[in-house]
Design an enzyme around this catalytic site. Structure first.
Site: not given
Ligand code: APR
Length: 230
Positions: A104, A172
């Site tokens: 990204h 997620s």
């Molecule tokens: N350690 C491990 N995992 C964690 C922690 C932690 N301390 N805190 C939160 N999480 C997990 C949550 O349970 C969730 O599954 O990290 C994940 C975060 O999910 P999102 O906020 O959806 O982030 P991500 O999956 O990276 O989003 C994907 O969406 O907005 C777009 O481009 C953006 O790259 C991003 C994409």
């Protein structure tokens, strides 16, 4: 040497103090995606988008790699490690990982408004509003906005296909095409998921081990186990 492919998301950087997107205190709880992370937003309110990413960049520069980023570099002593990250921060690089594919984009770079891969480095946190690329177009963050193509996806899919072991940390698995990478992993390949929450694992048909811990605790434990198995 066995190949380990690591897919990371915002959760791996949460322990460095960088907000995730979809947790209750996440970025998308405080900002509307349509206002800061779409091509239309960049046209309609350019200043707001540039300021948003300046703020993100300032946070990233103030953050430090955590035990999870650092543990992944230890894997490189006994495995061929390829990291595919959805994160735009440079914490994997600063931890010392050597082979990283950013799906990204990268917040430490800007790009041409015309050519999605024509990047220029940005030192410091602030992109001047009217700075231009050598090709003459206005510069913008080197970040893939919602609705834009993901130029690195094919490379990432090829990497996923080559995995002998797959590790997924802190995503997620809600955003496509990134989340579909789990379908490119050969079905017999073991998948280790480190996440205190419950990502969407519906498409993971592989032998799955879910370590329900924060990355800073769960990833070092997983790395110790994999190095011990050698
Ligand atoms: N350690 C491990 N995992 C964690 C922690 C932690 N301390 N805190 C939160 N999480 C997990 C949550 O349970 C969730 O599954 O990290 C994940 C975060 O999910 P999102 O906020 O959806 O982030 P991500 O999956 O990276 O989003 C994907 O969406 O907005 C777009 O481009 C953006 O790259 C991003 C994409």
């Amino acid at each position: 040497m066995k190949r380990i492919v690591v897919l990371t998301g915002a959760g791996i950087s949460a322990d460095s103090g960088i907000a995730t997107f979809r947790d209750s205190d996440g970025l998308w709880a405080n900002y509307r995606i349509e206002e800061v992370c779409t091509p239309e937003a960049l046209i309609r309110n350019r200043e707001k988008v540039i300021r948003f990413y300046n703020e993100r960049r300032r946070e990233v520069l103030a953050a430090k790699p955590n035990a999870a980023h650092i543990a992944l570099t230890r894997l490189e002593q006994d495995f061929d490690v390829l990291i595919v990250t959805q994160n735009i921060d440079d914490l994997h690089e600063r931890a010392g990982s050597s082979r990283i594919t950013h799906l990204h984009g990268e917040i430490t770079k800007l790009r041409s408004s015309r050519d999605e891969l024509a990047t220029v480095p940005l030192s410091g946190w602030e992109q001047p509003l009217d700075a231009r690329h050598p090709d003459g177009t206005l510069l913008r963050p080197y970040v893939v906005f919602f609705g834009e193509s993901v130029p690195m996806f094919d490379r990432a899919a090829e990497i996923a296909r080559s995995a002998d072991i797959m590790i997924i940390v802190g995503t997620s698995l809600a955003v496509y095409p990134a989340a579909s990478l789990v379908r490119y992993v050969r079905p017999e390949v073991p998948v280790y998921l480190v996440d205190p929450g419950s990502p969407d694992t519906a498409y993971i048909r592989n032998p799955l081990t879910h370590i329900r811990k924060r990355a800073a605790e769960g990833v070092p434990e997983l790395v110790d186990m994999l190095l011990g198995q050698k």
